[in-house]
Scaffold this active site. Structure first.
Site, PDB file in Angstrom:
ATOM      1  CG  HIS A 131       6.968  11.038   4.586  1.00 16.17           C
ATOM      2  ND1 HIS A 131       6.066  10.710   3.738  1.00 16.17           N
ATOM      3  CD2 HIS A 131       6.600  10.778   5.813  1.00 16.17           C
ATOM      4  CE1 HIS A 131       5.158  10.501   4.253  1.00 16.17           C
ATOM      5  NE2 HIS A 131       5.349  10.796   5.584  1.00 16.17           N
ATOM      6  CG  ASP A 165       8.213   9.782   0.669  1.00 19.44           C
ATOM      7  OD1 ASP A 165       8.142   8.813   1.374  1.00 19.44           O
ATOM      8  OD2 ASP A 165       7.710  10.877   1.147  1.00 19.44           O
TER       9      ASP A 165
END
Ligand code: XLS
Ligand code: CA
Ligand code: CA
Length: 438
Positions: free
Chosen positions: A99, A102
């Site tokens: 993501h 992240d």
């Protein structure tokens, strides 16, 4: 510097090896049903569980001991990139997934957040030049930040909807930059708690509009990744709009989006929806939308999303059966959206966990391939549905039957001749294949 000093490259040593840091069944170059295991399985490491998460749960702080713990901000993000490529190389991972949040810290403004992303994406791109590991998919996290409290693409607040659109736009650009093979949409907060304050029709129309904008923008920038929607029935919202494969398919049909999407199916989400994983794969396969897998399993004794590394050989076998029958996953792969348990806090545990998951799927692949070679399920189905090959059954299947012809047949009062389903025998046969005796 090295973040996993106690671990060398993981090699295949076979089923009798007692070396915990070796594959027992996953042998990347071994050919099964015409392709190497590496080609069949297309394993991916999920960045968020493996490098970003620290074991924090609702009741306590993180427990994980990692070589990047002392860092923060962009330095932390950079160290994680370095560690991630060391990990991919040592475990031999062909793919990874992430993501946006992240990989890079969020800034105070969208401009700052995107600037941070640019720095880290450039670094990842540099590493990818000399690494064999590719990006299976990336996605936008549109559920963690408080702004998404009422949803993203289904938010009641148009300003939040616009922010979500901007985040997807950047995600598609990042995906293109890193050569992502797929782009995932998981509707974390796309759902509702109560109809008392929810305009369900408007929310779903808006979600479809956002997907259409994403299709248009990917085309505009020449990003040819496969788009994937990941169904999940609950958590965090009570009613998630993408409940399961069938519900998601109905949504795609209604809004004319079916040709642009496939499904990313997760084992844990299947069980949360009250299905087996293979049920979800079958629904997707027979509808031509089996795209990619998140192989992490749940715990049948716990009713929530535990995201465990897969170890259930029945599921991995029946999953790989569906994948083989689908002629593979195309651009998709098998992602471990899985986390080590909070008590498994040492860096080596990340290796043990991935080895066990990769071995479970390698074994599943081999068993499924053997069962297909022996036509086990094919023979069962051929016998069970034999009545549709001739007589009235053939008339039904060819589409020529009417209620008149069915009545005409029924009025002959012939015996029904139902046969046993032989479920216990079939289960015993499956056991024999899994145990390697057939
Ligand atoms: C959460 C989801 C999520 C998606 C990607 O339950 O599984 O991790 O895979 O956003
Ligand atoms: Ca999950
Ligand atoms: Ca997932």
């Amino acid at each position: 510097m090295s973040y996993f000093t106690n671990v060398n490259e993981i090699a295949y040593e076979g089923g009798s090896s007692k070396n915990p840091l070796a594959f027992k069944y996953y042998n990347p170059t071994e050919v099964v049903a015409g392709k190497t295991m590496e080609e069949h399985l297309r394993f991916a490491i999920s960045y968020w569980h493996t490098f970003t998460a620290d074991g924090t749960d609702m009741f306590g702080r993180g427990t994980a001991i990692r070589g990047w713990d002392h860092l923060s901000g962009l330095d932390l993000a950079k160290a994680r990139v370095e560690a991630s490529f060391e990990f991919y190389e040592k475990i031999g991972a062909p793919f990874f997934c992430f993501h946006d949040v992240d990989i890079a810290p969020q800034g105070d403004t969208l401009q700052e957040t995107n600037k941070n992303l640019d720095i880290i994406v450039a670094m990842i791109k540099e590493y990818m030049k000399t690494s064999k590991t590719k990006l299976l998919w990336n996605t936008a996290n549109m559920f963690s930040d408080p702004r998404f409290t009422h949803g993203a693409g289904t938010s009641s607040n148009a300003a939040v909807y616009a922010y979500a659109g901007a985040q997807i736009k950047k995600g598609l650009e990042v995906g293109k930059e890193l050569g992502a093979q797929n782009y995932v949409f998981w509707g974390g907060r796309e759902g509702y708690e109560t109809l008392l304050n929810t305009d369900m029709g408007l929310e779903l129309d808006n979600l479809a509009r956002l997907y259409q904008m994403a299709i248009d923008y990917a085309k505009e920038i020449g990003f040819d990744a496969q788009f994937l929607i990941e169904p999940k029935p609950k958590e965090p919202t009570k009613h998630q709009y993408d409940f399961d494969a069938a519900t998601t398919l109905a949504f795609l049909h209604k809004y004319g989006l079916k040709d642009h999407f496939k499904l990313n199916l997760e084992a844990n989400h299947a069980t949360l929806a009250g299905h087996t994983f293979e049920h979800e794969l079958r629904v997707a396969r027979i509808n031509g939308v089996l795209g990619s897998l998140d192989a992490n399993q749940g715990d049948v004794l716990l009713g929530w999303d535990t995201d465990e590394f897969p170890h259930d050989l029945y599921t991995s076998t029946l999953t790989m059966y569906e994948v083989l029958k689908n002629d593979g996953l195309g651009k998709g792969g098998i992602n471990f959206d899985a986390k080590v348990r909070r008590g498994s806090f040492e860096p080596e545990d990340l290796f043990y966990a991935h080895i066990s998951g990769m071995d479970a799927y390698a074994k599943g692949l081999k068993v499924a391939a053997k069962m297909i070679e022996d036509n086990v399920f094919e023979n069962i189905l051929a016998e069970r549905y034999a009545s549709f090959k001739e007589g009235i059954g053939e008339t039904i299947v060819s589409g020529k039957a009417t209620l008149h012809t069915l009545e005409e047949y029924a009025l002959q009062n012939k015996p029904f001749n139902n046969k046993s389903g032989r479920l216990e025998l079939i289960r015993a046969t499956l056991n024999q294949y899994i145990l390697g005796d057939l």
